[in-house]
Write an enzyme that holds these catalytic residues in place. Structure first.
Site, PDB file in Angstrom:
ATOM      1  N   SER A  73     113.941  64.428  24.158  1.00 34.14           N
ATOM      2  CA  SER A  73     113.533  65.371  25.208  1.00 34.14           C
ATOM      3  C   SER A  73     114.216  65.021  26.531  1.00 34.14           C
ATOM      4  O   SER A  73     114.655  65.904  27.270  1.00 34.14           O
ATOM      5  CB  SER A  73     112.013  65.319  25.413  1.00 34.14           C
ATOM      6  OG  SER A  73     111.347  66.119  24.465  1.00 34.14           O
ATOM      7  N   LYS A 109     106.260  63.365  31.960  1.00 32.25           N
ATOM      8  CA  LYS A 109     106.860  63.894  30.739  1.00 32.25           C
ATOM      9  C   LYS A 109     105.923  63.630  29.586  1.00 32.25           C
ATOM     10  O   LYS A 109     105.435  62.504  29.423  1.00 32.25           O
ATOM     11  CB  LYS A 109     108.215  63.192  30.490  1.00 32.25           C
ATOM     12  CG  LYS A 109     108.952  63.703  29.275  1.00 32.25           C
ATOM     13  CD  LYS A 109     109.766  64.921  29.604  1.00 32.25           C
ATOM     14  CE  LYS A 109     110.202  65.708  28.374  1.00 32.25           C
ATOM     15  NZ  LYS A 109     109.169  66.684  27.919  1.00 32.25           N
ATOM     16  N   GLY A 120     106.401  69.849  23.091  1.00 26.88           N
ATOM     17  CA  GLY A 120     105.517  70.104  21.957  1.00 26.88           C
ATOM     18  C   GLY A 120     104.665  68.895  21.599  1.00 26.88           C
ATOM     19  O   GLY A 120     104.896  67.784  22.047  1.00 26.88           O
ATOM     20  N   ASP A 121     103.654  69.146  20.808  1.00 26.75           N
ATOM     21  CA  ASP A 121     102.825  68.110  20.185  1.00 26.75           C
ATOM     22  C   ASP A 121     102.098  68.840  19.051  1.00 26.75           C
ATOM     23  O   ASP A 121     102.552  69.928  18.631  1.00 26.75           O
ATOM     24  CB  ASP A 121     101.841  67.479  21.194  1.00 26.75           C
ATOM     25  CG  ASP A 121     101.201  66.191  20.659  1.00 26.75           C
ATOM     26  OD1 ASP A 121     101.870  65.151  20.669  1.00 26.75           O
ATOM     27  OD2 ASP A 121     100.043  66.234  20.201  1.00 26.75           O
ATOM     28  N   LYS A 130     100.505  64.300  29.835  1.00 26.72           N
ATOM     29  CA  LYS A 130     100.138  64.966  28.579  1.00 26.72           C
ATOM     30  C   LYS A 130      99.241  66.142  28.920  1.00 26.72           C
ATOM     31  O   LYS A 130      98.565  66.142  29.940  1.00 26.72           O
ATOM     32  CB  LYS A 130      99.372  64.000  27.664  1.00 26.72           C
ATOM     33  CG  LYS A 130      99.330  64.417  26.212  1.00 26.72           C
ATOM     34  CD  LYS A 130     100.584  63.992  25.487  1.00 26.72           C
ATOM     35  CE  LYS A 130     100.651  64.502  24.080  1.00 26.72           C
ATOM     36  NZ  LYS A 130     101.774  63.886  23.337  1.00 26.72           N
ATOM     37  N   THR A 138     111.841  62.918  16.431  1.00 21.47           N
ATOM     38  CA  THR A 138     110.727  61.970  16.269  1.00 21.47           C
ATOM     39  C   THR A 138     110.774  61.334  14.875  1.00 21.47           C
ATOM     40  O   THR A 138     110.692  60.104  14.730  1.00 21.47           O
ATOM     41  CB  THR A 138     109.370  62.657  16.508  1.00 21.47           C
ATOM     42  OG1 THR A 138     109.453  63.460  17.680  1.00 21.47           O
ATOM     43  CG2 THR A 138     108.261  61.645  16.674  1.00 21.47           C
ATOM     44  N   LYS A 165     105.340  54.414  26.364  1.00 20.63           N
ATOM     45  CA  LYS A 165     106.349  54.923  25.430  1.00 20.63           C
ATOM     46  C   LYS A 165     107.593  55.378  26.194  1.00 20.63           C
ATOM     47  O   LYS A 165     108.718  55.018  25.853  1.00 20.63           O
ATOM     48  CB  LYS A 165     105.756  56.118  24.660  1.00 20.63           C
ATOM     49  CG  LYS A 165     106.708  56.735  23.660  1.00 20.63           C
ATOM     50  CD  LYS A 165     106.249  58.111  23.172  1.00 20.63           C
ATOM     51  CE  LYS A 165     104.846  58.084  22.638  1.00 20.63           C
ATOM     52  NZ  LYS A 165     104.521  59.338  21.894  1.00 20.63           N
ATOM     53  N   GLN A 174     101.661  57.571  26.703  1.00 20.73           N
ATOM     54  CA  GLN A 174     102.973  58.142  27.038  1.00 20.73           C
ATOM     55  C   GLN A 174     103.675  57.356  28.150  1.00 20.73           C
ATOM     56  O   GLN A 174     104.899  57.257  28.167  1.00 20.73           O
ATOM     57  CB  GLN A 174     102.784  59.612  27.458  1.00 20.73           C
ATOM     58  CG  GLN A 174     104.042  60.454  27.354  1.00 20.73           C
ATOM     59  CD  GLN A 174     104.309  60.953  25.944  1.00 20.73           C
ATOM     60  OE1 GLN A 174     103.389  61.375  25.243  1.00 20.73           O
ATOM     61  NE2 GLN A 174     105.556  60.908  25.506  1.00 20.73           N
ATOM     62  N   ASN A 229     105.862  68.629  12.270  1.00 25.01           N
ATOM     63  CA  ASN A 229     107.192  68.307  12.785  1.00 25.01           C
ATOM     64  C   ASN A 229     107.587  66.852  12.504  1.00 25.01           C
ATOM     65  O   ASN A 229     108.683  66.584  12.003  1.00 25.01           O
ATOM     66  CB  ASN A 229     107.232  68.587  14.300  1.00 25.01           C
ATOM     67  CG  ASN A 229     108.534  68.155  14.908  1.00 25.01           C
ATOM     68  OD1 ASN A 229     108.645  67.077  15.486  1.00 25.01           O
ATOM     69  ND2 ASN A 229     109.567  68.966  14.760  1.00 25.01           N
TER      70      ASN A 229
HETATM   71  P1  NDP Z   1     102.253  69.314  13.949  1.00 23.58           P
HETATM   72  O1  NDP Z   1     101.261  70.221  14.511  1.00 23.58           O
HETATM   73  O2  NDP Z   1     103.638  69.790  13.688  1.00 23.58           O
HETATM   74  O3  NDP Z   1     101.718  68.665  12.607  1.00 23.58           O
HETATM   75  C1  NDP Z   1     100.526  67.932  12.578  1.00 23.58           C
HETATM   76  C2  NDP Z   1     100.225  67.579  11.135  1.00 23.58           C
HETATM   77  O4  NDP Z   1      99.132  66.689  11.095  1.00 23.58           O
HETATM   78  C3  NDP Z   1      99.828  68.780  10.316  1.00 23.58           C
HETATM   79  O5  NDP Z   1     100.217  68.571   8.994  1.00 23.58           O
HETATM   80  C4  NDP Z   1      98.311  68.792  10.468  1.00 23.58           C
HETATM   81  O6  NDP Z   1      97.651  69.471   9.415  1.00 23.58           O
HETATM   82  C5  NDP Z   1      97.994  67.327  10.464  1.00 23.58           C
HETATM   83  N1  NDP Z   1      96.805  67.115  11.292  1.00 23.58           N
HETATM   84  C6  NDP Z   1      96.663  67.393  12.598  1.00 23.58           C
HETATM   85  N2  NDP Z   1      95.431  67.111  13.024  1.00 23.58           N
HETATM   86  C7  NDP Z   1      94.780  66.658  11.960  1.00 23.58           C
HETATM   87  C8  NDP Z   1      93.489  66.197  11.778  1.00 23.58           C
HETATM   88  N3  NDP Z   1      92.589  66.160  12.772  1.00 23.58           N
HETATM   89  N4  NDP Z   1      93.169  65.772  10.548  1.00 23.58           N
HETATM   90  C9  NDP Z   1      94.061  65.792   9.543  1.00 23.58           C
HETATM   91  N5  NDP Z   1      95.323  66.233   9.666  1.00 23.58           N
HETATM   92  C10 NDP Z   1      95.679  66.649  10.864  1.00 23.58           C
HETATM   93  O7  NDP Z   1     102.301  68.052  14.951  1.00 23.58           O
HETATM   94  P2  NDP Z   1     103.407  66.923  15.082  1.00 23.58           P
HETATM   95  O8  NDP Z   1     104.023  66.627  13.773  1.00 23.58           O
HETATM   96  O9  NDP Z   1     104.260  67.281  16.237  1.00 23.58           O
HETATM   97  O10 NDP Z   1     102.508  65.690  15.562  1.00 23.58           O
HETATM   98  C11 NDP Z   1     101.972  64.733  14.654  1.00 23.58           C
HETATM   99  C12 NDP Z   1     101.638  63.451  15.404  1.00 23.58           C
HETATM  100  O11 NDP Z   1     102.828  62.914  15.996  1.00 23.58           O
HETATM  101  C13 NDP Z   1     100.647  63.596  16.564  1.00 23.58           C
HETATM  102  O12 NDP Z   1      99.910  62.401  16.689  1.00 23.58           O
HETATM  103  C14 NDP Z   1     101.566  63.732  17.781  1.00 23.58           C
HETATM  104  O13 NDP Z   1     100.907  63.360  18.967  1.00 23.58           O
HETATM  105  C15 NDP Z   1     102.650  62.745  17.396  1.00 23.58           C
HETATM  106  N6  NDP Z   1     103.958  62.884  18.042  1.00 23.58           N
HETATM  107  C16 NDP Z   1     104.626  64.067  18.042  1.00 23.58           C
HETATM  108  C17 NDP Z   1     105.881  64.158  18.623  1.00 23.58           C
HETATM  109  C18 NDP Z   1     106.690  65.405  18.592  1.00 23.58           C
HETATM  110  O14 NDP Z   1     107.804  65.387  19.107  1.00 23.58           O
HETATM  111  N7  NDP Z   1     106.220  66.496  18.004  1.00 23.58           N
HETATM  112  C19 NDP Z   1     106.486  62.997  19.283  1.00 23.58           C
HETATM  113  C20 NDP Z   1     105.735  61.781  19.157  1.00 23.58           C
HETATM  114  C21 NDP Z   1     104.506  61.759  18.569  1.00 23.58           C
HETATM  115  P3  NDP Z   1      97.138  70.990   9.662  1.00 23.58           P
HETATM  116  O15 NDP Z   1      98.384  71.808   9.796  1.00 23.58           O
HETATM  117  O16 NDP Z   1      96.336  71.313   8.469  1.00 23.58           O
HETATM  118  O17 NDP Z   1      96.341  70.926  10.930  1.00 23.58           O
HETATM  119  O1  2IT Z   2     103.820  62.236  21.886  1.00 22.75           O
HETATM  120  C1  2IT Z   2     104.976  62.536  22.243  1.00 22.75           C
HETATM  121  O2  2IT Z   2     105.790  61.670  22.611  1.00 22.75           O
HETATM  122  C2  2IT Z   2     105.364  63.951  22.206  1.00 22.75           C
HETATM  123  N1  2IT Z   2     104.573  64.775  21.795  1.00 22.75           N
HETATM  124  C3  2IT Z   2     106.718  64.363  22.687  1.00 22.75           C
HETATM  125  C4  2IT Z   2     106.750  64.458  24.175  1.00 22.75           C
HETATM  126  C5  2IT Z   2     108.009  65.043  24.770  1.00 22.75           C
HETATM  127  O3  2IT Z   2     107.980  65.251  25.994  1.00 22.75           O
HETATM  128  O4  2IT Z   2     108.976  65.303  24.057  1.00 22.75           O
END
Ligand code: NDP
Ligand code: 2IT
Length: 447
Positions: free
Chosen positions: A379, A93, A168-169, A129, A212, A117, A114, A243
């Site tokens: 999830s 997952k 998603g990520d 992943k 999250t 976590k 992961q 997100n």
């Molecule tokens: P999104 O794509 O929704 O948003 C990512 C955000 O971070 C955007 O604002 C983006 O800006 C910015 N960003 C991404 N890469 C860079 C970079 N290299 N430098 C600067 N800014 C950056 O992703 P999420 O919000 O889903 O994910 C954010 C973090 O949280 C990641 O580390 C992800 O692995 C982690 N995560 C996500 C989960 C989920 O359920 N979605 C769960 C647990 C962890 P821009 O749009 O300009 O690229």
């Molecule tokens: O980093 C993370 O935990 C995620 N992007 C969410 C993974 C999931 O299966 O919901």
């Protein structure tokens, strides 16, 4: 090398040799090995059963070509990845990252994190992943669909509701999950919970979108409560505008915390009145625009190019963008400005040096594998609903999420105390996550 034990020094050396150039993967493995050193001292049988050697080697790595046609009829070729890292406690997952920076090492680091976590959630999910170096930014909807269909045409051979369930990520949101789900169903002829983060009309879960960010705030609240602090009246600096950041900001507001910043890859916003989550949703989720637009919603706010969120005075820092976005200089600045807690919404956003600085300077620090586990936890609740063929209410999912995050905090707190590292939540999270996976792996023999 940084270990007391020759066994771990040797193992770390082998990990570096076997995975050359994958610095993020080395970083996360080193952190976990450092944390579990006291466990291995107490349990020499873990060394004998080779469980740690097995844990640092993915069960399976899938790497594939993703060819698709752009709007000019030109062939584009991306590279797709899925790492099925560990299935000891449940089906693989973990999310799918779509970003030009994606490579094998990044996916390996994320997959390794992961495992622990997912174990910490208390739910039956293994670690995996995936992703691609495709950049959804600036692409038309049709191009995104073409990519997602091509990506799933290959990935569908390796995943399934009971084997591997992606989500998603970065760069993968509701739109991408929808296109991937449609292609999986078409090719496999199965309507099943093969992905999470689905739309509500086809098997998604209420509160997954929020989970999250909300979970991050639930954990932060519980930790501060246990240290005699309250959320209300605090100021938070948040990075990211995707997100995780959006729903962290929304929940912060609901708790009476003022989130004063957000950022994307080109710039950052300071809003002295508190970031407006509704405006951020419209800019990022609906219109897919840059943060320069934010000023149109809030005249008092400032937009700055580049990086700068961590220069702002705050009580709580919530890095929610990407790995290694908060370095030692940022940590010093935050501490000098009086930050009391840093809780990671993103995966490994704080460098190893910055983490150490926080820990040595009395700042409560909770690593992403604990603090952002609410997303994958919701999830897993989506998987339960898909199996039951029933949809739970928002309140039910949200209540479960809160319980999971509160329990998770106490688990990591107790694990740290048990080994004499009170207040070190990095050690606590790694040990608590590790213990369950080791137990399952040892019970299942050498596989
Ligand atoms: P999104 O794509 O929704 O948003 C990512 C955000 O971070 C955007 O604002 C983006 O800006 C910015 N960003 C991404 N890469 C860079 C970079 N290299 N430098 C600067 N800014 C950056 O992703 P999420 O919000 O889903 O994910 C954010 C973090 O949280 C990641 O580390 C992800 O692995 C982690 N995560 C996500 C989960 C989920 O359920 N979605 C769960 C647990 C962890 P821009 O749009 O300009 O690229
Ligand atoms: O980093 C993370 O935990 C995620 N992007 C969410 C993974 C999931 O299966 O919901």
């Amino acid at each position: 090398m940084s270990f007391k034990s020759a066994y771990l020094n040797d193992l770390m050396e082998r990990v570096i040799k076997r995975n050359p150039g994958e610095s993020e993967f080395h970083q996360t493995v080193r952190e976990v090995l450092e944390s579990i050193e006291p466990v291995l001292e107490a349990r020499p049988d873990f060394v004998e059963s080779g469980v740690v050697e097995r844990m640092v080697e993915p069960e399976r790595i899938i790497k594939f070509r993703v060819p698709w046609l752009d709007d000019n009829g030109k062939v584009q070729v991306n590279r797709g990845f899925r790492i099925q890292f560990n299935s000891a406690i449940g089906p693989y997952k973990g999310g799918l990252r779509l970003h030009p920076s994606v490579n094998l090492g990044i996916i390996k680091f994320l997959g390794f994190e992961q495992i622990f976590k997912n174990s910490l959630t208390g739910l039956p999910i293994g670690g995996g992943k995936g992703g691609s170096d495709f950049d959804p930014k600036g692409k038309s909807d049709r191009e995104v669909m073409a990519f997602c269909q091509a990506f799933m045409s290959e990935l569908c051979k390796y995943i399934g509701a009971d084997t591997d369930v992606p989500a998603g990520d970065i760069g993968t949101g509701a739109r991408e999950i929808g296109y991937m789900f449609g292609q999986y169903k078409k090719l496999r002829g199965l309507f099943e919970g093969v992905l999470t983060g689905k739309g509500l009309s086809y098997g998604g879960s209420l509160a997954r979108t929020e989970a999250t960010g909300y979970g991050l705030l639930y954990l932060t609240e519980e930790m501060l409560k246990c240290h005699g602090e309250v959320m209300k009246g605090k100021t938070a600096a948040v990075s990211g505008a995707g997100n995780v950041a959006i729903y962290a900001i929304e929940k912060a507001e609901q708790m009476g915390v003022k989130p004063v910043t957000c950022s994307d890859s080109t710039g950052w916003v300071y809003d002295p009145d508190g970031i407006d989550a509704a405006a951020l949703k419209e800019i990022k989720e609906v219109k897919r625009q840059r943060l320069t637009e934010y000023k149109k919603y809030r005249q008092n706010s400032e937009y700055h190019e580049g990086k700068g969120v961590w220069t702002v005075k705050c009580d709580i820092a919530l890095p929610c963008a990407t790995q290694n976005e908060l370095d030692l200089e940022d940590a010093k600045m935050l501490a000098a400005n009086g930050v009391i807690a840093v809780c990671e919404g993103a995966n490994m956003p704080t460098t190893a040096e910055a983490t150490k600085y926080f820990q040595e300077n009395g700042v409560y620090f909770v690593p992403g594998k604990a603090a952002n586990a609410g997303g994958v936890a919701a999830s897993a609740l989506e998987m339960s609903q898909d199996s039951e063929r029933i949809a739970w209410s928002f309140e039910r999912v949200d209540t479960e999420l809160k319980k999971i995050m509160v329990r998770l905090y106490h688990n990591i707190d107790e694990a740290a105390k048990k080994y004499g590292f009170e207040g070190n939540y990095v050690v606590g999270a790694n040990i608590a996550g590790f213990e369950k996976v080791v137990d399952a792996m040892n019970a299942q023999g050498i596989v």
